[in-house]
Design an enzyme around this catalytic site. Structure first.
Site, PDB file in Angstrom:
ATOM      1  N   CYS A  55      -2.550   9.214  -3.910  1.00 36.37           N
ATOM      2  CA  CYS A  55      -3.257   7.935  -3.943  1.00 36.37           C
ATOM      3  C   CYS A  55      -2.220   6.824  -4.039  1.00 36.37           C
ATOM      4  O   CYS A  55      -1.361   6.704  -3.164  1.00 36.37           O
ATOM      5  CB  CYS A  55      -4.271   7.898  -5.082  1.00 36.37           C
ATOM      6  SG  CYS A  55      -3.578   8.166  -6.735  1.00 36.37           S
ATOM      7  N   ARG A  98      -5.913   8.691  -9.254  1.00 36.32           N
ATOM      8  CA  ARG A  98      -7.136   9.001  -8.514  1.00 36.32           C
ATOM      9  C   ARG A  98      -6.998  10.325  -7.764  1.00 36.32           C
ATOM     10  O   ARG A  98      -7.963  11.078  -7.628  1.00 36.32           O
ATOM     11  CB  ARG A  98      -7.453   7.869  -7.532  1.00 36.32           C
ATOM     12  CG  ARG A  98      -7.977   6.604  -8.173  1.00 36.32           C
ATOM     13  CD  ARG A  98      -8.192   5.497  -7.149  1.00 36.32           C
ATOM     14  NE  ARG A  98      -6.915   4.987  -6.630  1.00 36.32           N
ATOM     15  CZ  ARG A  98      -6.803   4.124  -5.616  1.00 36.32           C
ATOM     16  NH1 ARG A  98      -7.887   3.705  -4.981  1.00 36.32           N
ATOM     17  NH2 ARG A  98      -5.628   3.685  -5.223  1.00 36.32           N
TER      18      ARG A  98
END
Length: 305
Positions: free
Chosen positions: A255, A260
């Site tokens: 990410c 994430r």
């Protein structure tokens, strides 16, 4: 007060049964956790994007791990050292036979990051609370404002398992020779296309926008239901299969700074059982590195609109 042996044995059996139930899945439900808040073999750790939400109310008995100081080496731009993390976990009451449940805000972004870091160091029986803070609060379950207290634990971390972690040179090699590894960019479509450099308001940036060549885009948010829980396994498998990620080859997730992508790593590794590594250097490292290729469909150039 002295309890009869059958009562003490019965309580021990209940604790063992609860731990066995949790061990069968990488996720625990809010119902299971509520029923096991007093279980001595269960420890709860909060890892939130906003560490301050812990003080405003947290799951009773939970300890707080601050993701940007406790789980990282702030000097070396690395995950926390084995010794540092081991000391933190022992102080939080984590032992060798503990079921450790992590949860946090933003649908468990950083709780999943914590689960990945603990997995790197070989901590057994680590779970995510499915739905995280969002589901716990939505169901009106109890919150506490006093810090959780626990007797010191005895967990011993293993040497870091590099097989769970992708490095810059591996990602760059895969970008130059696509096909051997499935690379999954879990950022928003605008970040992936190069239309935006990062989500609004974040400080960690790359001087280039776009994505790693050959990467497919499966935003992390597509993996969760409205209540913050993971979608059913069959649905997750179908989401990835639509972009050619089916477990037939190793997978690398990334990410912006690796948090994430830990959420997607958890889905791919723990729920689907694929061979997955998380690239925690992610776009802030890759996009700022001299000499590595990128794809930038939007044609965005640093400093230009």
């Amino acid at each position: 007060m002295t309890f009869p042996n059958w009562i003490r044995l019965g309580a021990a059996s209940v604790a063992l049964a609860a731990a066995a139930t949790a061990q069968a899945s990488p996720l625990v439900s809010t119902q299971w956790l509520e029923q096991n808040l007093q279980n001595p073999q269960v420890r709860v750790l909060e890892v939130s994007v906003d560490p301050g939400v812990y003080e405003r109310g947290h799951i009773p008995g939970a300890a707080n791990l601050n993701w940007h100081t406790d789980l990282v080496d702030t000097v070396n731009r690395d995950i926390a050292s084995r010794d540092k993390l081991q000391a933190l976990l022992r102080a939080a009451g984590v032992s060798e036979d503990t079921t450790t449940v992590l949860y946090g805000d933003n649908n468990n972004w950083f709780a999943a990051w914590g689960a990945w870091v603990l997995d790197v160091y070989g901590v057994d029986n680590v779970k995510l609370l499915d739905g995280g803070r969002k589901k716990w609060e939505a169901e009106g379950l109890p919150l506490a404002t006093t810090p959780g207290a626990a007797s010191a634990g005895n967990v011993t971390l293993k040497p870091a398992n590099e097989a769970l972690r992708a490095r810059l040179d591996e990602v760059a090699q895969a970008a130059r020779a696509p096909g051997s590894v499935a690379i999954v960019d879990i950022r928003s479509p605008d970040e992936y296309s190069g239309k935006s450099f990062a989500p609004a308001g974040v400080p960690e940036l790359s001087v280039r926008a776009g994505h790693v060549p050959g990467a497919v885009n499966v935003p992390w948010g597509s993996l969760v239901a409205a209540d913050g829980t993971f979608k059913p396994v069959d649905e997750l498998r179908a989401i990835y299969a639509r972009v050619g990620v089916d477990g037939s080859k190793p997978v690398i997730t990334y990410c912006r700074i690796g948090e994430r992508s830990s959420h997607s790593w958890f889905a791919l590794k723990k729920l689907l059982g694929y061979d997955v590594r998380n690239y925690d250097g992610s776009w802030t490292e890759y996009g700022n590195t001299v000499g590595v290729p990128i794809e930038n469909p939007a044609g965005t150039v640093w400093g230009r609109t």
